[in-house]
Write a protein that holds these residues in place. Structure first.
Motif, PDB file in Angstrom:
ATOM      1  N   HIS A   1     -15.445 -13.842   0.566  1.00  0.00           N
ATOM      2  CA  HIS A   1     -15.078 -15.204   0.174  1.00  0.00           C
ATOM      3  C   HIS A   1     -13.885 -15.196  -0.784  1.00  0.00           C
ATOM      4  O   HIS A   1     -13.577 -14.172  -1.385  1.00  0.00           O
TER       5      HIS A   1
ATOM      6  N   HIS B   1     -11.664 -17.774  -3.853  1.00  0.00           N
ATOM      7  CA  HIS B   1     -11.935 -18.784  -4.876  1.00  0.00           C
ATOM      8  C   HIS B   1     -10.762 -19.739  -4.990  1.00  0.00           C
ATOM      9  O   HIS B   1      -9.685 -19.470  -4.497  1.00  0.00           O
TER      10      HIS B   1
ATOM     11  N   MET C   1     -15.025 -14.896 -11.404  1.00  0.00           N
ATOM     12  CA  MET C   1     -16.393 -14.521 -11.037  1.00  0.00           C
ATOM     13  C   MET C   1     -16.653 -13.073 -11.435  1.00  0.00           C
ATOM     14  O   MET C   1     -15.800 -12.218 -11.260  1.00  0.00           O
TER      15      MET C   1
ATOM     16  N   MET D   1     -13.656 -11.143  -9.889  1.00  0.00           N
ATOM     17  CA  MET D   1     -12.695 -11.831  -9.024  1.00  0.00           C
ATOM     18  C   MET D   1     -11.985 -12.889  -9.848  1.00  0.00           C
ATOM     19  O   MET D   1     -12.597 -13.522 -10.702  1.00  0.00           O
TER      20      MET D   1
HETATM   21 CU   LIG Z   1     -16.183 -14.310  -5.805  1.00  0.00          CU
END
Ligand SMILES: [Cu+2]
Length: 200
Positions: free
Chosen positions: A42, A44, A50, A96
């Protein structure tokens, strides 16, 4: 008349906004994320940050030569000591950060704890251990397609060989012997990785 028209137009506007929102990929559904062991599934939005922690234990045993299981006896033809089983615990720390909506940086650092039970040709059982930080992986995820609830991003990364390659321990034949490759903490090489992730 206007009294009815305005809410009517308003709801059309809302719906068209929703249509636009639905056009984009969303991970809000329960199946919107890949299984936990898959990294970089994924991205962001700009400014989001994160941190993650993943724990992975692994058990290994048995000997194979090519595709065939072999006995200790056969392995002793070529080796002084033969592994019987091994346990590896990996603690993976990840972070992240989205620099902008298109580019997301991700880093992973592993802490590894290994235990290996071995048997010597003379029939002596012994254990070796190693632990410490492994290699650091740095990745960039680059978004380049997001339409019709489908999204594609590129995964470009490199694994930096920060893990120790000099882990050693005592064996029946040698004090402080350098341990076998699976007991070392890093790969010893700079490993690039290139991938493409499709979400739909
Ligand atoms: Cu993430």
């Amino acid at each position: 008349m206007n009294k009815f028209l305005i809410p009517f137009l308003g709801s059309i506007l809302l719906c068209s906004n929703m249509m636009v929102a639905q056009d984009k990929w969303s991970s809000n559904r329960a199946d919107g994320h890949a299984p936990i062991s898959i990294m970089g599934d994924h991205t962001h939005h700009k400014g989001e940050f994160m941190v993650s922690y993943r724990y992975m234990p692994m058990w290994m045993d048995g000997l194979i030569e090519g595709n065939d299981a072999i006995e200790n006896r056969k392995a002793f033809d070529n080796y002084m000591a033969v592994p019987q089983d091994m346990r590896m615990d990996m603690h993976m720390l990840g972070a992240m950060y989205a620099v902008c909506n298109r580019v997301i940086l991700a880093g992973i650092l592993n802490y590894i704890d290994n235990d290996m039970d071995l048997r010597s040709r003379m029939g002596m059982n012994f254990t070796t251990e190693s632990s410490g930080f492994g290699d650091i992986a740095v990745n960039a995820l680059i978004n380049f397609y997001d339409k019709d609830r489908q999204k594609i991003h590129a995964n470009l990364g490199v694994s930096i060989p920060t893990g120790d390659l000099e882990q050693s321990g005592d064996t029946p034949t040698m004090q402080n012997a350098r341990l076998a490759y699976p007991m070392q903490l890093g790969s010893g090489t700079l490993d690039p990785s290139i991938g493409v992730t499709y979400l739909g």
